[in-house]
Design an enzyme around this catalytic site. Structure first.
Site, short mmCIF file in Angstrom:
data_model
loop_
_atom_site.label_atom_id
_atom_site.label_comp_id
_atom_site.label_asym_id
_atom_site.label_seq_id
_atom_site.Cartn_x
_atom_site.Cartn_y
_atom_site.Cartn_z
CG MET A 49 8.96 48.70 -21.80
SD MET A 49 8.28 49.74 -23.08
CE MET A 49 9.75 50.15 -23.98
CG ASN A 51 15.30 42.54 -26.14
OD1 ASN A 51 16.05 43.41 -26.52
ND2 ASN A 51 15.48 41.29 -26.47
CG LEU A 52 14.48 41.13 -19.16
CD1 LEU A 52 14.27 40.26 -17.92
CD2 LEU A 52 14.08 42.57 -18.87
CG HIS A 56 16.46 45.31 -18.54
ND1 HIS A 56 16.75 44.97 -19.83
CD2 HIS A 56 15.64 46.39 -18.61
CE1 HIS A 56 16.13 45.80 -20.66
NE2 HIS A 56 15.46 46.69 -19.95
CD GLN A 82 6.92 53.40 -22.31
OE1 GLN A 82 6.41 53.23 -21.22
NE2 GLN A 82 8.24 53.37 -22.47
CD GLU A 171 22.17 57.53 -12.05
OE1 GLU A 171 23.27 57.43 -12.66
OE2 GLU A 171 22.08 57.88 -10.87
CG ASP A 173 15.64 54.99 -20.23
OD1 ASP A 173 15.60 55.26 -21.43
OD2 ASP A 173 15.90 53.86 -19.80
CB SER A 209 15.77 46.63 -25.71
OG SER A 209 15.69 46.29 -24.35
P1 AMP Z 1 13.17 49.41 -20.57
O1 AMP Z 1 12.93 47.94 -20.61
O2 AMP Z 1 14.05 49.91 -21.67
O3 AMP Z 1 11.91 50.20 -20.39
O4 AMP Z 1 14.03 49.68 -19.25
C1 AMP Z 1 13.57 49.23 -18.00
C2 AMP Z 1 14.44 49.84 -16.94
O5 AMP Z 1 15.79 49.45 -17.14
C3 AMP Z 1 14.42 51.37 -16.95
O6 AMP Z 1 14.43 51.84 -15.61
C4 AMP Z 1 15.71 51.70 -17.67
O7 AMP Z 1 16.22 52.96 -17.34
C5 AMP Z 1 16.60 50.58 -17.16
N1 AMP Z 1 17.75 50.40 -18.04
C6 AMP Z 1 17.72 50.21 -19.38
N2 AMP Z 1 18.98 50.14 -19.87
C7 AMP Z 1 19.81 50.29 -18.80
C8 AMP Z 1 21.22 50.32 -18.65
N3 AMP Z 1 22.03 50.20 -19.68
N4 AMP Z 1 21.74 50.50 -17.40
C9 AMP Z 1 20.91 50.64 -16.33
N5 AMP Z 1 19.56 50.62 -16.42
C10 AMP Z 1 19.02 50.45 -17.64
#
Ligand code: AMP
Length: 302
Positions: A49, A51-52, A56, A82, A171, A173, A209
């Protein structure tokens, strides 16, 4: 961060090969797919989503390191389906220019950034949803009704559109990962789902994020969530009772200022609560700290 684009790794090359290819609609995605067809390399897909952060980017790096030498496509899409709270959706951080710069520097091959109406042309009455089933009933699913149906619906669409051989999920999430794995298994999606370990700040806080919304005091307190997971895992492996270990962890977090939603021991596949440690256990936790809901988890075995 060192430059790791294609130019640095496989010289000689052109500047164009060194830039991340930005795909902003379905036609551009299809055009890219047509162009890469002749290269006979699979696609590894990293949905985000935006805000990398380093978590990510670690997913993207893991994708690049796969022995199948895939082309790596990262998507950035803040999925309205979501979010069950419009204010949460509105304040979700959007930092596209920074994200693109990071992906460029990381040397990923393409980034898919569709506007909402490209994926949800009838956002208001987009009636068909993936039913994520019983895995979505508890934990985050109970706290955020509709969240996992919205997540699974968009992940399914992205997998159909992108047709990757691999898709990488964090992992961090844990429940999301379990639901995506179940969806792909139960609905026979032709993709390998790869789980990537949680990336953490040096003090243990899982990168997220949402961490940017923690004030200074909350940021100092936040690592206690992971510290309690580690402590509970240690106590459980020396055969303390599950109930008392979980109770102690919840109490310590409450004293530290968290509002604990759940702190539980579950089967890592079914996500059903366990009353004793098994070979396939995970501690799952969610707690509110100020305005921020933090989630974290830790796999454990006896
Ligand atoms: P998001 O942008 O929050 O939807 O996350 C996108 C992907 O990055 C999802 O598969 C998350 O589980 C993964 N992700 C988010 N934070 C972390 C982290 N700290 N370590 C590993 N993967 C992450």
């Amino acid at each position: 961060m060192p430059m790791q684009c294609a130019a640095a790794v496989f010289p000689p090359t052109t500047k164009a090969l060194c830039s991340v290819r930005k795909l902003t609609n379905l036609a551009q995605l299809a055009q890219w797919q047509a162009e890469i067809e002749t290269r006979a390399r699979p696609i590894a897909f990293v949905p985000t989503m935006g805000n990398l952060h380093a978590g990510h980017l670690h997913l993207a790096a893991q994708a690049q390191a796969l022995t199948a030498k895939p082309l790596v496509l990262v998507s950035i899409f803040v999925n309205p389906l979501q979010f069950n709270d419009v204010a949460d959706l509105a304040r979700y951080p959007r930092t596209l220019d920074d994200d693109l710069a990071r992906l460029h520097e990381a040397g990923v091959d393409a980034v898919f950034v569709p506007p909402v109406d490209a994926l949800l042309p009838e956002a208001e009455n987009h009636g068909v949803r993936i039913d994520p089933g019983p895995l979505a009933e508890r934990w985050e699913g109970a706290a955020r009704p509709g969240h996992f149906a919205g997540m699974a619906t968009i992940v399914a669409k992205l997998l159909h559109l992108i047709r990757p051989q691999f898709a990488l999920f964090g992992e961090k999430d844990f429940q999301q990962l379990a639901i995506v794995q179940a969806m792909v298994r139960d609905l026979n999606f032709p993709v390998d789902i790869l789980a990537v370990p949680t990336q953490r700040a040096p003090d243990g806080l899982a990168l997220s994020s949402r961490n940017r919304f923690l004030n200074e005091d909350e940021r100092a307190t936040a690592p206690k969530l992971y510290a309690q997971l580690v402590q509970a895992a240690g106590a459980l492996t020396v055969a303390e009772s599950v109930e008392s270990v979980l109770h102690k962890a919840r109490a310590e977090l409450t004293t530290a200022g968290f509002i604990v939603d759940y702190f539980t021991l579950c089967d890592a596949t079914s996500l059903q609560p366990l009353s004793r440690l098994s070979a396939n256990s995970v501690l799952l936790a969610a707690a509110q700290l100020g305005a921020v809901r933090l989630i974290d988890n830790l796999r454990i075995s006896p």
